[in-house]
Design an enzyme around this catalytic site. Structure first.
Site, PDB file in Angstrom:
ATOM      1  N   HIS A  27       0.835  -1.207   0.000  1.00 13.13           N
ATOM      2  CA  HIS A  27       0.000   0.000   0.000  1.00 13.13           C
ATOM      3  C   HIS A  27       0.869   1.256   0.000  1.00 13.13           C
ATOM      4  O   HIS A  27       1.273   1.729   1.069  1.00 13.13           O
ATOM      5  CB  HIS A  27      -0.898  -0.006   1.236  1.00 13.13           C
ATOM      6  CG  HIS A  27      -1.793  -1.202   1.313  1.00 13.13           C
ATOM      7  ND1 HIS A  27      -1.329  -2.454   1.672  1.00 13.13           N
ATOM      8  CD2 HIS A  27      -3.126  -1.338   1.069  1.00 13.13           C
ATOM      9  CE1 HIS A  27      -2.349  -3.310   1.650  1.00 13.13           C
ATOM     10  NE2 HIS A  27      -3.448  -2.661   1.290  1.00 13.13           N
ATOM     11  N   HIS A  67      -2.183  -0.976   7.060  1.00  9.84           N
ATOM     12  CA  HIS A  67      -1.825  -1.293   5.669  1.00  9.84           C
ATOM     13  C   HIS A  67      -0.701  -0.391   5.172  1.00  9.84           C
ATOM     14  O   HIS A  67       0.052  -0.768   4.294  1.00  9.84           O
ATOM     15  CB  HIS A  67      -3.051  -1.194   4.756  1.00  9.84           C
ATOM     16  CG  HIS A  67      -3.729   0.147   4.807  1.00  9.84           C
ATOM     17  ND1 HIS A  67      -4.609   0.482   5.808  1.00  9.84           N
ATOM     18  CD2 HIS A  67      -3.646   1.230   4.000  1.00  9.84           C
ATOM     19  CE1 HIS A  67      -5.048   1.716   5.598  1.00  9.84           C
ATOM     20  NE2 HIS A  67      -4.469   2.196   4.512  1.00  9.84           N
ATOM     21  N   GLY A 116      -3.647  -3.704  11.358  1.00 12.23           N
ATOM     22  CA  GLY A 116      -4.068  -4.189  10.043  1.00 12.23           C
ATOM     23  C   GLY A 116      -5.574  -4.331  10.060  1.00 12.23           C
ATOM     24  O   GLY A 116      -6.262  -3.757   9.217  1.00 12.23           O
ATOM     25  N   LEU A 118      -8.576  -2.837  10.786  1.00 13.55           N
ATOM     26  CA  LEU A 118      -8.702  -1.389  10.977  1.00 13.55           C
ATOM     27  C   LEU A 118      -9.421  -1.046  12.282  1.00 13.55           C
ATOM     28  O   LEU A 118     -10.353  -1.720  12.696  1.00 13.55           O
ATOM     29  CB  LEU A 118      -9.444  -0.776   9.791  1.00 13.55           C
ATOM     30  CG  LEU A 118      -8.677  -0.862   8.467  1.00 13.55           C
ATOM     31  CD1 LEU A 118      -9.563  -0.438   7.293  1.00 13.55           C
ATOM     32  CD2 LEU A 118      -7.403  -0.032   8.490  1.00 13.55           C
ATOM     33  N   ILE A 186     -10.332   8.984   0.838  1.00 11.05           N
ATOM     34  CA  ILE A 186     -10.286   7.874  -0.123  1.00 11.05           C
ATOM     35  C   ILE A 186     -10.133   6.575   0.663  1.00 11.05           C
ATOM     36  O   ILE A 186      -9.347   6.508   1.600  1.00 11.05           O
ATOM     37  CB  ILE A 186      -9.064   8.015  -1.080  1.00 11.05           C
ATOM     38  CG1 ILE A 186      -9.198   9.228  -2.002  1.00 11.05           C
ATOM     39  CG2 ILE A 186      -8.830   6.736  -1.890  1.00 11.05           C
ATOM     40  CD1 ILE A 186     -10.185   9.070  -3.136  1.00 11.05           C
ATOM     41  N   HIS A 258      -4.149   3.416  -3.380  1.00  7.06           N
ATOM     42  CA  HIS A 258      -4.286   2.844  -2.029  1.00  7.06           C
ATOM     43  C   HIS A 258      -3.492   1.550  -1.829  1.00  7.06           C
ATOM     44  O   HIS A 258      -2.660   1.469  -0.943  1.00  7.06           O
ATOM     45  CB  HIS A 258      -5.769   2.579  -1.706  1.00  7.06           C
ATOM     46  CG  HIS A 258      -5.973   1.688  -0.536  1.00  7.06           C
ATOM     47  ND1 HIS A 258      -6.066   2.160   0.745  1.00  7.06           N
ATOM     48  CD2 HIS A 258      -6.049   0.326  -0.436  1.00  7.06           C
ATOM     49  CE1 HIS A 258      -6.202   1.141   1.580  1.00  7.06           C
ATOM     50  NE2 HIS A 258      -6.199   0.021   0.877  1.00  7.06           N
ATOM     51  N   SER A 366     -22.466  -8.639  37.488  1.00  3.59           N
ATOM     52  CA  SER A 366     -22.748  -9.971  36.942  1.00  3.59           C
ATOM     53  C   SER A 366     -21.473 -10.767  36.724  1.00  3.59           C
ATOM     54  O   SER A 366     -21.438 -11.976  36.909  1.00  3.59           O
ATOM     55  CB  SER A 366     -23.477  -9.847  35.608  1.00  3.59           C
ATOM     56  OG  SER A 366     -24.662  -9.129  35.777  1.00  3.59           O
ATOM     57  N   GLU A 393     -17.667  -3.758  24.494  1.00  4.03           N
ATOM     58  CA  GLU A 393     -16.829  -4.961  24.632  1.00  4.03           C
ATOM     59  C   GLU A 393     -15.623  -4.925  23.707  1.00  4.03           C
ATOM     60  O   GLU A 393     -14.504  -5.284  24.101  1.00  4.03           O
ATOM     61  CB  GLU A 393     -17.645  -6.230  24.325  1.00  4.03           C
ATOM     62  CG  GLU A 393     -18.761  -6.518  25.306  1.00  4.03           C
ATOM     63  CD  GLU A 393     -20.046  -5.763  24.990  1.00  4.03           C
ATOM     64  OE1 GLU A 393     -20.109  -5.050  23.961  1.00  4.03           O
ATOM     65  OE2 GLU A 393     -21.014  -5.884  25.773  1.00  4.03           O
ATOM     66  N   HIS A 455     -28.526 -15.160  24.993  1.00  3.95           N
ATOM     67  CA  HIS A 455     -27.487 -14.967  26.003  1.00  3.95           C
ATOM     68  C   HIS A 455     -26.759 -16.258  26.376  1.00  3.95           C
ATOM     69  O   HIS A 455     -25.818 -16.223  27.157  1.00  3.95           O
ATOM     70  CB  HIS A 455     -28.111 -14.357  27.275  1.00  3.95           C
ATOM     71  CG  HIS A 455     -28.386 -12.891  27.145  1.00  3.95           C
ATOM     72  ND1 HIS A 455     -29.113 -12.368  26.102  1.00  3.95           N
ATOM     73  CD2 HIS A 455     -28.007 -11.840  27.915  1.00  3.95           C
ATOM     74  CE1 HIS A 455     -29.184 -11.055  26.232  1.00  3.95           C
ATOM     75  NE2 HIS A 455     -28.515 -10.702  27.327  1.00  3.95           N
ATOM     76  N   ARG A 502     -22.885 -18.820  36.057  1.00  2.00           N
ATOM     77  CA  ARG A 502     -23.798 -17.940  36.802  1.00  2.00           C
ATOM     78  C   ARG A 502     -24.408 -18.717  37.964  1.00  2.00           C
ATOM     79  O   ARG A 502     -24.610 -18.184  39.047  1.00  2.00           O
ATOM     80  CB  ARG A 502     -24.921 -17.446  35.886  1.00  2.00           C
ATOM     81  CG  ARG A 502     -26.028 -16.753  36.647  1.00  2.00           C
ATOM     82  CD  ARG A 502     -27.147 -16.271  35.750  1.00  2.00           C
ATOM     83  NE  ARG A 502     -28.073 -15.472  36.523  1.00  2.00           N
ATOM     84  CZ  ARG A 502     -29.281 -15.883  36.892  1.00  2.00           C
ATOM     85  NH1 ARG A 502     -29.718 -17.081  36.528  1.00  2.00           N
ATOM     86  NH2 ARG A 502     -30.059 -15.095  37.602  1.00  2.00           N
TER      87      ARG A 502
HETATM   88  C1  TPP Z   1     -11.425  -4.596   9.826  1.00  2.00           C
HETATM   89  C2  TPP Z   1     -10.900  -4.409   8.450  1.00  2.00           C
HETATM   90  N1  TPP Z   1     -11.752  -4.398   7.415  1.00  2.00           N
HETATM   91  C3  TPP Z   1     -11.300  -4.276   6.153  1.00  2.00           C
HETATM   92  C4  TPP Z   1      -9.964  -4.170   5.903  1.00  2.00           C
HETATM   93  C5  TPP Z   1      -9.443  -4.079   4.484  1.00  2.00           C
HETATM   94  N2  TPP Z   1      -8.944  -2.725   4.216  1.00  2.00           N
HETATM   95  C6  TPP Z   1      -7.659  -2.418   4.311  1.00  2.00           C
HETATM   96  S1  TPP Z   1      -7.352  -0.810   4.020  1.00  2.00           S
HETATM   97  C7  TPP Z   1      -8.984  -0.488   3.756  1.00  2.00           C
HETATM   98  C8  TPP Z   1      -9.451   0.891   3.413  1.00  2.00           C
HETATM   99  C9  TPP Z   1      -8.896   1.862   4.334  1.00  2.00           C
HETATM  100  O1  TPP Z   1      -9.150   3.136   3.917  1.00  2.00           O
HETATM  101  P1  TPP Z   1      -8.339   4.343   4.560  1.00  2.00           P
HETATM  102  O2  TPP Z   1      -8.254   4.165   6.008  1.00  2.00           O
HETATM  103  O3  TPP Z   1      -8.954   5.588   4.045  1.00  2.00           O
HETATM  104  O4  TPP Z   1      -6.889   4.146   4.005  1.00  2.00           O
HETATM  105  P2  TPP Z   1      -6.202   4.890   2.776  1.00  2.00           P
HETATM  106  O5  TPP Z   1      -7.031   4.540   1.570  1.00  2.00           O
HETATM  107  O6  TPP Z   1      -6.224   6.317   3.072  1.00  2.00           O
HETATM  108  O7  TPP Z   1      -4.855   4.274   2.712  1.00  2.00           O
HETATM  109  C10 TPP Z   1      -9.730  -1.645   3.896  1.00  2.00           C
HETATM  110  C11 TPP Z   1     -11.193  -1.722   3.722  1.00  2.00           C
HETATM  111  C12 TPP Z   1      -9.091  -4.184   7.021  1.00  2.00           C
HETATM  112  N3  TPP Z   1      -7.785  -4.107   6.878  1.00  2.00           N
HETATM  113  N4  TPP Z   1      -9.592  -4.269   8.262  1.00  2.00           N
END
Ligand code: TPP
Length: 646
Positions: A27, A67, A116, A118, A186, A258, A366, A393, A455, A502
């Site tokens: 990336h 990434h 990674g 996100l 983006i 990207h 709980s 959570e 639950h 419980r």
């Molecule tokens: C939980 C999760 N869902 C999906 C992805 C796949 N993924 C990696 S980067 C990305 C888009 C991220 O966009 P942004 O934060 O704007 O990064 P940029 O394009 O600016 O590098 C996605 C969907 C991931 N890494 N983690």
């Protein structure tokens, strides 16, 4: 003449672009977009020492937008960390390279956490910032006074975990937490307005954050924003308007930048545009030495700090604590729920282990996570040792990863076992990062009764057991609960999930043994004769049922042994001789656990029987539900006698 600012940031850009191109995957866009922001941060503000990456009072730099890993690797190489050489950068994304596709936590390397997925880094950052405040309170602001910087993108901020974590950070007034928001609008599918129309300023301000808007390519604006946050009274986000793929004539500001290599032709154009005359992986001496100078500015401070720092958090002898408490429990045997047993041991541990930081996602009463010895961590007041995470959570578990990663703290947090599903992504990362995080998961089966199938965990034990390097404990009574806690605390490199009932459970262990019997993962808890023809495997509340069955069968001259199996993972690590002794004494084995039966099949073999719950639960008083699922001694005895040919 020292190199211009843009030469420094372009070094990050070009290392990133060239490494992605060489790996033929990765990336480039984010590192190109955020290079200016991080250059200012590292040059003027971040306190760190590549010579001592583990300096506890260092500022933390967390790359939540994992990434963009080449941004981090470039910074670590340029500033002079031993962990990353130019050869490592050339090996980006190759097997066993420290420069993995996404940053993977390596102790003492400068890679502070694994990111990674996100949004995780945001929660980690909240945990790190919270750890700083907690330790500052314990040891003084001359010892702890660092900041936590989290670089997060649009993607991180779309994730639910970000909402939870940012909201809690604002509530607690974590003023040393700073988010650098790569506001490039983006993501992968295109412009973010395909899916988002949040007003970020309002969003952050409503959480109790300060919001600063800047042009992320303007050195002065970046500098001033970072200057301002040094004296912040609240957590602050610096929204950096950037251009993804900055420097790429045809791909910048587009989703194309990207997540794929720019291609040789475009990279030539980038070199031209950035006036970068050097071949891949060659950083001219004056630029590298300027970066190394940046890397050396914190060395002296870190050395001085280290010299004065004595580990001031006292360490108690865990074994002695547990010995005494196990003796106490045997002296006063009670029929209580294991969640209550857990509270008993926690009330002692809380007093004796000042680095134990408890909490719950709004289920303190709980989960029995909060004891009379706890003090609550409050907004701007970090004197306590208990966190009300609220109904969050996922953030709780991501934050606990940050608390554990910081240094000496041991976080534990509670929720219902069923909601471990809301925690799973962070639990998985704790396991991957080898962090000692402890999950207190009460209401661990249909035994919770009337709350019903939404639950009642069915597949949760099996699914947690499927995560590598996670110990899943399901203790059978108070003594086992204590022993499981002891193991959770002792396993420094493995997170632990402790599943607790419980409903009340009869004490099964009635004699005191100093030895931790749960430390073998499974052990013989009852035997009705020297010669036995049936092995009954069980966990948690079903060990009592197994014992009842065993005694009833003995009245018919059918002799059995009961194996309590509080932790499959630890049992798997035992020598074969031990496993054989436990599992291979009798031809016929049965298992009893109020959850799906799949994970027992490997133990009972083809002649055995599994008793469990392979469908969603029921809303009713819990004894009725056990009857509904045929988890009764009569039913189990009948079927078992059939396979025994009796
Ligand atoms: C939980 C999760 N869902 C999906 C992805 C796949 N993924 C990696 S980067 C990305 C888009 C991220 O966009 P942004 O934060 O704007 O990064 P940029 O394009 O600016 O590098 C996605 C969907 C991931 N890494 N983690």
């Amino acid at each position: 003449m020292s190199p211009a600012f843009k030469d420094l940031s372009n070094a990050i850009r070009m290392l990133s672009v060239d490494a992605v191109q060489r790996a033929n995957s990765g990336h480039p866009g984010m590192p190109m977009g955020m290079a200016d922001v991080v250059t200012v941060l590292f040059k003027y503000y971040l306190r760190f020492s590549p010579k001592n990456p583990s300096w506890i009072n260092r500022d933390r730099f967390i790359l939540s937008a994992g990434h963009g890993s080449m941004l981090l690797y470039s910074l670590l190489y340029l500033t002079g960390y031993k962990s990353i050489s130019i050869e490592d950068l050339k090996n980006f994304r190759q097997i066993d390279s420290i420069c993995a596709g996404h940053p993977e936590y390596v102790e003492n390397s400068g890679i502070e956490t694994t990111t990674g997925p996100l949004g995780q880094g945001i929660a980690n950052g909240v945990g790190l910032a919270l750890a700083e405040e907690i330790l500052k309170n314990k040891l003084g602001k001359k010892v702890f006074n660092h900041k936590t910087y989290v670089l997060a993108g649009d993607g991180c901020l779309m994730e639910g975990i970000s909402h939870e974590a940012l909201s809690l950070a604002g509530h607690l007034k974590l003023k040393n937490l700073i988010m650098l928001f790569d506001n490039n609008s983006i993501s992968i599918d295109g412009p973010t307005n395909l899916a988002v129309s949040d007003n970020f300023k309002k969003r952050f301000e409503s959480y109790g954050w300060d919001y600063i808007d800047i042009n992320g390519h303007n050195e002065k604006q970046i500098f001033n924003a970072l200057k301002k946050v040094q004296k912040a009274k609240k957590p602050t986000v610096i929204s950096c308007k950037t251009i993804i793929g900055f420097g790429s004539p045809n791909k910048s500001a587009k989703a194309e930048a990207h997540g794929s290599p720019l291609g040789e032709d475009e990279i030539s154009l980038v070199r031209k545009k950035l006036k970068w005359k050097y071949p891949p992986f060659q950083i001219p001496k004056e630029i590298l030495s300027e970066w190394r100078k940046i890397g050396s500015k914190g060395v002296e401070e870190s050395e001085k700090w280290q010299k004065n720092y004595r580990k001031k958090i006292e360490k108690n002898n865990l074994d002695n604590i547990f010995k005494t408490e196990k003796q106490n429990i045997i002296k006063n045997l009670e029929t209580i729920a294991t969640r209550k047993s857990s509270e008993k041991i926690l009330s002692v541990l809380t007093e004796k282990l000042p680095n134990l930081i408890g909490g719950s996602a709004d289920l303190s009463g709980s989960n029995n996570t909060k004891t009379k010895n706890h003090n609550i961590i409050k907004p701007g007041n970090f004197k306590g040792n208990y966190i009300h995470y609220g109904v969050r959570e996922h953030a709780m578990c991501g934050i606990m990863n940050g608390l554990a990663l910081h240094s000496d703290l041991i976080p534990y947090g509670g929720t219902f076992l069923i909601f471990s599903d809301y925690c799973k992504p962070s639990i998985r990362l704790a396991a991957l990062m080898k962090q000692r995080v402890i999950y207190v998961l009460s209401h661990d089966s249909i035994g919770l009764g009337e709350d019903g199938p939404t639950h009642q965990p069915i597949e949760q034990l099996a699914s947690l057991r499927s995560i590598p390097n996670l110990n899943v404990f399901r203790p059978a009574d108070s003594t086992e609960t204590f022993e499981c806690w002891q193991l959770a605390l002792k396993n420094l490199k493995t997170p632990s999930a402790i599943a607790l009932s419980r409903q009340k459970i009869n004490p099964i262990r009635k004699d005191f043994y100093e030895e931790n019997k749960c430390a073998n993962g499974a052990y013989e808890i009852l035997r009705t004769n020297q010669n036995v023809e049936l092995t009954i495997l069980a966990t948690g509340s079903e060990v009592d049922l197994a014992c009842e069955i065993s005694h009833k069968l003995a009245t018919e001259n059918i002799y059995t042994k009961v194996i309590s199996m509080p932790c499959h993972e630890i049992f798997e690590q035992q020598p074969n001789s031990y496993k054989t002794k436990i599992l291979n004494e009798t031809k016929i084995k049965i298992s009893i656990e109020a959850g799906i039966t799949e994970c027992w099949k490997k133990y009972i073999g083809k002649n055995g029987l599994t008793f469990g719950v392979d469908d969603f639960g029921k809303s009713a008083p819990y004894k009725k539900i056990y009857e509904h699922f045929n988890l009764t001694s009569n039913h189990i005895i009948k079927l078992t006698k059939n396979v025994l040919g009796k």
